[in-house]
Design an enzyme around this catalytic site. Sequence first.
Site, PDB file in Angstrom:
ATOM      1  N   SER A 413     -46.486  15.185 -15.435  1.00 39.64           N
ATOM      2  CA  SER A 413     -45.383  14.518 -15.903  1.00 39.64           C
ATOM      3  C   SER A 413     -44.607  15.071 -17.053  1.00 39.64           C
ATOM      4  O   SER A 413     -43.471  14.530 -17.699  1.00 39.64           O
ATOM      5  CB  SER A 413     -45.923  13.020 -16.751  1.00 39.64           C
ATOM      6  OG  SER A 413     -47.196  12.941 -16.533  1.00 39.64           O
ATOM      7  N   HIS A 434     -44.186  14.226  -8.707  1.00 40.07           N
ATOM      8  CA  HIS A 434     -44.369  13.450  -9.614  1.00 40.07           C
ATOM      9  C   HIS A 434     -44.541  11.983  -9.125  1.00 40.07           C
ATOM     10  O   HIS A 434     -43.532  11.251  -8.914  1.00 40.07           O
ATOM     11  CB  HIS A 434     -43.406  13.509 -10.812  1.00 40.07           C
ATOM     12  CG  HIS A 434     -43.943  12.503 -12.146  1.00 40.07           C
ATOM     13  ND1 HIS A 434     -42.976  11.759 -12.461  1.00 40.07           N
ATOM     14  CD2 HIS A 434     -45.180  12.721 -12.758  1.00 40.07           C
ATOM     15  CE1 HIS A 434     -43.429  11.383 -13.595  1.00 40.07           C
ATOM     16  NE2 HIS A 434     -44.889  11.805 -13.755  1.00 40.07           N
TER      17      HIS A 434
HETATM   18  P1  NAI Z   1     -57.348  11.749 -15.816  1.00 34.75           P
HETATM   19  O1  NAI Z   1     -57.760  12.353 -17.025  1.00 34.75           O
HETATM   20  O2  NAI Z   1     -57.545  10.285 -15.184  1.00 34.75           O
HETATM   21  O3  NAI Z   1     -57.791  12.708 -14.528  1.00 34.75           O
HETATM   22  C1  NAI Z   1     -58.171  14.207 -14.419  1.00 34.75           C
HETATM   23  C2  NAI Z   1     -58.999  14.546 -13.486  1.00 34.75           C
HETATM   24  O4  NAI Z   1     -59.081  15.767 -13.370  1.00 34.75           O
HETATM   25  C3  NAI Z   1     -60.550  14.326 -14.018  1.00 34.75           C
HETATM   26  O5  NAI Z   1     -61.199  13.440 -13.150  1.00 34.75           O
HETATM   27  C4  NAI Z   1     -61.041  15.589 -14.301  1.00 34.75           C
HETATM   28  O6  NAI Z   1     -62.537  15.609 -14.135  1.00 34.75           O
HETATM   29  C5  NAI Z   1     -60.313  16.437 -13.403  1.00 34.75           C
HETATM   30  N1  NAI Z   1     -60.179  17.993 -13.608  1.00 34.75           N
HETATM   31  C6  NAI Z   1     -59.829  18.379 -15.021  1.00 34.75           C
HETATM   32  N2  NAI Z   1     -60.037  19.750 -14.804  1.00 34.75           N
HETATM   33  C7  NAI Z   1     -59.983  20.079 -13.630  1.00 34.75           C
HETATM   34  C8  NAI Z   1     -60.057  21.319 -12.719  1.00 34.75           C
HETATM   35  N3  NAI Z   1     -59.995  22.434 -13.421  1.00 34.75           N
HETATM   36  N4  NAI Z   1     -60.263  21.207 -11.315  1.00 34.75           N
HETATM   37  C9  NAI Z   1     -60.622  20.026 -10.681  1.00 34.75           C
HETATM   38  N5  NAI Z   1     -60.477  19.056 -11.330  1.00 34.75           N
HETATM   39  C10 NAI Z   1     -60.258  18.819 -12.996  1.00 34.75           C
HETATM   40  O7  NAI Z   1     -55.690  12.111 -15.240  1.00 34.75           O
HETATM   41  P2  NAI Z   1     -54.431  11.156 -14.807  1.00 34.75           P
HETATM   42  O8  NAI Z   1     -54.223  10.367 -15.756  1.00 34.75           O
HETATM   43  O9  NAI Z   1     -54.835  11.090 -13.291  1.00 34.75           O
HETATM   44  O10 NAI Z   1     -53.564  12.539 -14.827  1.00 34.75           O
HETATM   45  C11 NAI Z   1     -53.565  13.754 -13.867  1.00 34.75           C
HETATM   46  C12 NAI Z   1     -52.222  14.271 -14.051  1.00 34.75           C
HETATM   47  O11 NAI Z   1     -51.063  13.404 -13.576  1.00 34.75           O
HETATM   48  C13 NAI Z   1     -51.528  14.634 -15.443  1.00 34.75           C
HETATM   49  O12 NAI Z   1     -50.935  15.713 -15.069  1.00 34.75           O
HETATM   50  C14 NAI Z   1     -50.626  13.529 -15.820  1.00 34.75           C
HETATM   51  O13 NAI Z   1     -49.539  13.813 -16.753  1.00 34.75           O
HETATM   52  C15 NAI Z   1     -50.080  13.158 -14.435  1.00 34.75           C
HETATM   53  N6  NAI Z   1     -49.679  11.910 -14.414  1.00 34.75           N
HETATM   54  C16 NAI Z   1     -50.334  10.675 -14.815  1.00 34.75           C
HETATM   55  C17 NAI Z   1     -49.957   9.452 -14.735  1.00 34.75           C
HETATM   56  C18 NAI Z   1     -50.672   8.260 -15.235  1.00 34.75           C
HETATM   57  O14 NAI Z   1     -49.905   7.122 -15.237  1.00 34.75           O
HETATM   58  N7  NAI Z   1     -51.842   8.440 -15.634  1.00 34.75           N
HETATM   59  C19 NAI Z   1     -48.572   9.213 -14.018  1.00 34.75           C
HETATM   60  C20 NAI Z   1     -47.921  10.523 -13.630  1.00 34.75           C
HETATM   61  C21 NAI Z   1     -48.585  11.471 -13.558  1.00 34.75           C
END
Ligand code: NAI
Length: 681
Positions: A413, A434
């Site tokens: 994001s 996104h």
């Molecule tokens: P989250 O913290 O819920 O999930 C991240 C996941 O990635 C975790 O399950 C973790 O185990 C896994 N992970 C971390 N390093 C890893 C690796 N090297 N290989 C494989 N898996 C790995 O994060 P969330 O909220 O889902 O965000 C993910 C992305 O989406 C970020 O870039 C965020 O900015 C973006 N985003 C988030 C939104 C939201 O509302 N949460 C909305 C739009 C985009």
Amino acid sequence: MNMDIDAANWRIEEADETIVLTLDVVGQRANALSSVVLEEFDRILGQIEVRPLHGLVIRSAKVNSFIVGADVNEFQKISDSVQATALARAGQTVFNRLAGLPFPSVALIHGNCLGGGLELALACTYRVAREDDATRLGLPEVRLGIHPGFAGSVRLPPLIGDLAALDLILTGRAVSSRQALALGLVDEIVPDRHLMHAAHAFIARHPRPRRAAWWKRTPSWSMVRKPVTRLLQRQLRKKANPDHYPAPYRALDLWRRNASQDEEALSLGELMVGRTSRNLVSMFLLGEELKRHGRRHPHDVAHLHVIGAGTMGADIAIWAAFKGFRVSLQDPQMEALARAVKKAHGFYKKKLKKPVAIQDAMDRLMPDTNGDGLHRADLVIEAIVEKADAKCELLRSVESMVRPDTLLATNTSSIPLEILGEALRDPSRLVGLHFFNPVAQMQLVEIVRGKQTSESSLERARAFTVAIERLPLDVRSSPGFLVNRVLMPYLIEAMTLAQEGIAIEEIDQAAMHFGMPMGPVLLADTVGLDICLSVAEMLSGPLGIAVPERLREAVARGDLGKKSGRGFYSYDKSGKPRRRAAHGHSDVPVTERLILRMLNEAAACLREGVVSDPDAVDVGMVYGTGFAPYLGGPMRYAEALGEVGIASSLQRLAQEYGSRFAPDEAWGRTDLFARRAALRG
Ligand code: NAI
């Protein structure tokens, strides 16, 4: 066949004194009822009504649709209500001719049978539908700010009963063919291969046309209809403000008065040229335009690999598998994968219902701890933690494992694509996809273009987005892209208002009255205050946004919003916010402060070229955040208010509340709305 009719969009066949009319609108994926199509239909009816035929069958040549409705493009060309009413009357006249044929007619329905398409089917003697989930029948007119206008509101109640008819008309929801049969909306449902046979059987048997049972009819006396109307109005008010969305209230009023076709046409004419319908129609057409843009190239994804099974990665994978894609979901944490699988099962159960379909979808979604799916992937979407180093390291290793033609995407994001691209040998293959949270509800996907992203990567990303039934909006890689950047000043202003002592209930109520689907304070709590803080901090540097102390304190305390049970609101066990009644109103111009900050940021995005034109801002904010659809998005609203007025209001607010309200230099620039004007012209 001895009929000589000039009808480019209809195929006419005759056998055994039965005419089969097949609609195949030239050059379109789906059939819509344009004036030309209706005129041709009228001419055909004129020729066949005088002949001694056994029957008429009407069907469609399109794969996915019978008829999707009237041609919405024509709505925009209507200049006044008289013209709009005339359009409805013309449709009614043709359908009355169909209903008055001296022999039976059958609508053979498969795929979407919506709006004017269903009204055509209602004018037939019988309706036979294909027995499958892809066949959907409904009257979605209220979603475009109007109600049925080709006599649908007159023909439907006698067929399925008053309350069932009102339910369909007032909500605009579509039903499956099975549900349609249960309602009495269709006479029979059969598998595809039996459709024509079933139609001929109806013509041969010519049974008495179906009517609703007497107990499903509500007498037309006003002493009965008035109280029912009041009850339904109360229910409607919970969902739609009559000042913003008058159409369902007008439809209800037509029913209360037991109105004629003529009254239906008059009422439709007025609605069609009103602000709400104009804006909803524009939004619909802009959404269609995004889809068309995405479909210019066929999508080339058979296998999707998602990395990161957190909030977003899991939802993206679940959604794509739901839409028929083979998906591997990679995460080193078994618990994250287990949670995703559980969530997928719950989601498919709710949506698909049938055990076989649920199992098929589950089979398409493969948990993957080691990245085994990478070598098969046509598209990889990374959705791991929002840390540039981690993402770069991951992308570097992904590039070495995938095929050279695999498209790479990031759901970041905030991290500029240019930074992530540095990790790759070929940065032209990296694009931002996104998504918005929750993926299943938010239609928009921002297609983020970094400086090095190639045109072909963008085309492929758009095509995939449309294939999973999401709307691809092109944005340039810059802080917050479009949607978060425009939304954030609004959320921050809400928190600033709260910090000044305005009741959060009053702030939320002001935004809801304006037409937002949810107040900004509740929205921040729902998104998660930790996420809001990280986006606010990311934007604070480039955009000079001051992060409210109250937000920092809440996150430091661990009050992260709905997910932790407490944020600005506290939440009960079922996740409902505990609200105090909003007493009175402060003298602070709450709505003005909230909305003008948004409009100001939207203008800045346009000036900087984050998106290409005002329509893109509008479609992004309406489909990405639910910005008051009846206003048609921030730029349409700004255009209606007038740029000069906005700039002077901002000036006044800047004097009173600080420089964050300083009008963007875009206001007053002659080219701000020029592109839209050019498109309209
Ligand atoms: P989250 O913290 O819920 O999930 C991240 C996941 O990635 C975790 O399950 C973790 O185990 C896994 N992970 C971390 N390093 C890893 C690796 N090297 N290989 C494989 N898996 C790995 O994060 P969330 O909220 O889902 O965000 C993910 C992305 O989406 C970020 O870039 C965020 O900015 C973006 N985003 C988030 C939104 C939201 O509302 N949460 C909305 C739009 C985009």
